[in-house]
Write a protein that holds these residues in place. Sequence first.
Motif, PDB file in Angstrom:
ATOM      1  N   ARG A 235       0.849  -1.190   0.000  1.00 17.28           N
ATOM      2  CA  ARG A 235       0.000   0.000   0.000  1.00 17.28           C
ATOM      3  C   ARG A 235       0.887   1.243   0.000  1.00 17.28           C
ATOM      4  O   ARG A 235       1.879   1.305   0.740  1.00 17.28           O
ATOM      5  CB  ARG A 235      -0.926   0.024   1.216  1.00 17.28           C
ATOM      6  N   TYR A 237       1.087   5.321   0.689  1.00 18.16           N
ATOM      7  CA  TYR A 237       0.487   6.487   1.321  1.00 18.16           C
ATOM      8  C   TYR A 237       1.182   7.716   0.740  1.00 18.16           C
ATOM      9  O   TYR A 237       2.372   7.930   0.960  1.00 18.16           O
ATOM     10  CB  TYR A 237       0.657   6.440   2.837  1.00 18.16           C
ATOM     11  N   LYS A 239       2.017  10.131  -2.902  1.00 19.77           N
ATOM     12  CA  LYS A 239       2.281   9.920  -4.320  1.00 19.77           C
ATOM     13  C   LYS A 239       3.729   9.503  -4.555  1.00 19.77           C
ATOM     14  O   LYS A 239       4.654  10.080  -3.983  1.00 19.77           O
ATOM     15  CB  LYS A 239       1.974  11.202  -5.099  1.00 19.77           C
ATOM     16  N   LYS A 261       5.154   0.083 -10.127  1.00 18.55           N
ATOM     17  CA  LYS A 261       4.726   1.458 -10.373  1.00 18.55           C
ATOM     18  C   LYS A 261       3.425   1.685  -9.619  1.00 18.55           C
ATOM     19  O   LYS A 261       2.403   1.042  -9.885  1.00 18.55           O
ATOM     20  CB  LYS A 261       4.519   1.685 -11.877  1.00 18.55           C
ATOM     21  N   PHE A 262       3.423   2.613  -8.646  1.00 20.34           N
ATOM     22  CA  PHE A 262       2.248   2.859  -7.830  1.00 20.34           C
ATOM     23  C   PHE A 262       1.348   3.894  -8.499  1.00 20.34           C
ATOM     24  O   PHE A 262       1.329   5.070  -8.125  1.00 20.34           O
ATOM     25  CB  PHE A 262       2.658   3.330  -6.420  1.00 20.34           C
ATOM     26  N   ASP A 263       0.595   3.430  -9.513  1.00 18.27           N
ATOM     27  CA  ASP A 263      -0.368   4.318 -10.152  1.00 18.27           C
ATOM     28  C   ASP A 263      -1.672   4.376  -9.356  1.00 18.27           C
ATOM     29  O   ASP A 263      -2.559   5.171  -9.658  1.00 18.27           O
ATOM     30  CB  ASP A 263      -0.642   3.881 -11.592  1.00 18.27           C
ATOM     31  N   ASN A 264      -1.831   3.517  -8.367  1.00 22.82           N
ATOM     32  CA  ASN A 264      -2.902   3.656  -7.370  1.00 22.82           C
ATOM     33  C   ASN A 264      -2.335   3.233  -6.019  1.00 22.82           C
ATOM     34  O   ASN A 264      -1.188   2.789  -5.933  1.00 22.82           O
ATOM     35  CB  ASN A 264      -4.145   2.849  -7.745  1.00 22.82           C
ATOM     36  N   ASP A 265      -3.115   3.384  -4.974  1.00 19.89           N
ATOM     37  CA  ASP A 265      -2.543   3.195  -3.635  1.00 19.89           C
ATOM     38  C   ASP A 265      -2.311   1.742  -3.261  1.00 19.89           C
ATOM     39  O   ASP A 265      -1.567   1.458  -2.316  1.00 19.89           O
ATOM     40  CB  ASP A 265      -3.426   3.872  -2.581  1.00 19.89           C
ATOM     41  N   LYS A 266      -2.921   0.780  -3.950  1.00 23.31           N
ATOM     42  CA  LYS A 266      -2.716  -0.636  -3.652  1.00 23.31           C
ATOM     43  C   LYS A 266      -2.140  -1.341  -4.874  1.00 23.31           C
ATOM     44  O   LYS A 266      -2.699  -1.261  -5.966  1.00 23.31           O
ATOM     45  CB  LYS A 266      -4.031  -1.302  -3.254  1.00 23.31           C
ATOM     46  N   LYS A 267      -1.026  -2.012  -4.663  1.00 26.02           N
ATOM     47  CA  LYS A 267      -0.384  -2.760  -5.750  1.00 26.02           C
ATOM     48  C   LYS A 267       0.122  -4.098  -5.205  1.00 26.02           C
ATOM     49  O   LYS A 267       0.347  -4.260  -4.009  1.00 26.02           O
ATOM     50  CB  LYS A 267       0.785  -1.979  -6.349  1.00 26.02           C
TER      51      LYS A 267
END
Length: 641
Positions: A235, A237, A239, A261-267
């Motif tokens: 996760r 927190y 950007k 690549k963290f393009d959203n908060d969960k990967k």
Amino acid sequence: MQFKHPEILYFLFLLAIPILVHLFQLRRFRKEYFTNVRFLKELSMQTRKSSKIKKWLLLCVRLLLLACLIIAFAQPFFKAKGDDNKGNEMVILLDNSFSMQAKGSKGELLKRAVQDLLENTPENQQFSLITNTNTWWDTDIKSIRKELQNLNYSDVPFRPDFLLTKAQAKKPNTGKDIVMITDAVNLDFKDVSKFTGSPLYAVLPETENTNNISIDSVYISQAMDNFYEVKVDMRAYGKFEDEVPVALYNGKNLTAKTIVKFDNDKKSAAFTIPKKDFHGYVSVNDNSLAYDNTYYFSISKPEKSNVIAIGETAKNSFLARIYTDDDFNFTASELSGLDYNSLEKQDAIIVNELKEIPQSLITTLKDFYAKGGNIIIIPSGEGSLQNLNALLGSFGGSVYKPLTQNARQITKISFNHPLYQTVFEKKTDNFQYPNVKSGFTLSGNALPVLTYDDQTPFLASMSNRLGNVYVFSAPINKVNSNFQNSPLIVPTFYNMAQNNGKTGISAITIGENQSLLLDAALSKDEVLTVRNAYADFIPMQQVLNNKVKLSFGDYPEMAGNYSITKGNEVLKNISFNHARTESNLSLQNKSVLKGFTETESVGTVYSDIKSERTASELWKWFVVGTLISLLLELLIQKFVK
């Protein structure tokens, strides 16, 4: 205004002496006769008038001089603002939770706070220091210097109301100066009103960067013939523009590496590893909190689970196709030929549509469940409702309601249930759901796994944290249901029979009071020890025939990979991780500290307390007044004619 020596003020009666001398002065003017009377009379009148003024001035100055001198010796002062708190004890609350690992302008927040204490606390200052995990009563900075420098981070939440209640109980009748040092992340202070009568100070170090990445869990997403696919859930927190490297280690050896690549908060990241013993960790580098960047886990080489099905041979036949020799030691037995002694050696027992369940079997199953076994109950449509509920009553508050003949379709899957967490890659509604022609209605506190269209459970589960009970609400033979032909049949029964101690990932969260059941035979004085190269401890343990139940509580203190040992023999590898409760640095809650005086450092606190409790000394000003009066007298004597 108050006086340190008020008795000296009695000397103010001495002011009467110069007054008396002035009023009853015996000196008189003598008459002198001159020939030119007109000029002498005018001169006499002027001389008497100026002399009278001079004497009055001298009297006032001398009275002022004597009064200032007497008052100076009485040492007057104004009472300090905080004088009522002079007897207070100093109580310092230091937050050493993992969020204090964050970096501020001068380094890690906790290390900087410790340095602030060491540099700015006077050596003769007595205080009590309370952290999340440690307490030092009535000490001084020299005595605990080494302990402060070696203070570790803790996964215990910072709860100031609890810590202050402990300090209050230590000295209930003593006032307190309360200094709280915290970053206020996840801060909860419910009873602040209880302490508003005490001077409250807060030192709130600020982090420069609230972005953080946390590794939340690691699990086997797919088991192949010779490999495991291991999935890592993370996760973010804040950007993160750049790709973040994620590495997998077996021991100290790098096994695999990837980027996310963290393009959203969960990967998630996936790794494929050989199907054998694994004792390592996965790590990510985010230049922020360190405690949640590493997730330790262990995988034991899979052992076959022992499964027994009790029921008619024809009805047990579909189970033999699921519990194959590759992964299970499967036995099917009719009730009449059941060997009760073999049941305690099983990992899972399936009660498959028995028309009558004897009390001896119910008692055995209850004991089996208490020792960590898995039980699967498939009711018979011809069974007694009272008999079935007697069995369910051994495991919890669920009961069967009378059999109904109406057809129902299974329409809902609990995708988050442990049975299906690794089965579906994503939730789906386009599914060939099975149905039943008749069945019981299951009610109570069991957790639904599969649900009918009328929102009642088809399959539900109960757990005692060691073992599990899975309860079907309807017979699943081919005459009554097409569940045996459903794609759900294999993963459902496969996962219900698995023993987590023999398969899967071993990763325990510290502080969640999790237990582990281990196959081990101990003599009377033998104990199992959990150890690694840096620490060891003896967990709470309960011997259950040929098994041992281990409970870990709040141990170990440090996350890492450990081994459970019996003497020098390693029985099982196990891993421990801290709960990810401090990972979100944006959850700073300063609002609960409204009654506190916010300061930049501990040095400022001591300075404020000293200034508030130092009385305003006035005797110096009265000495100055005495000197001025003396100077005025000399000037009057010299210049006033």
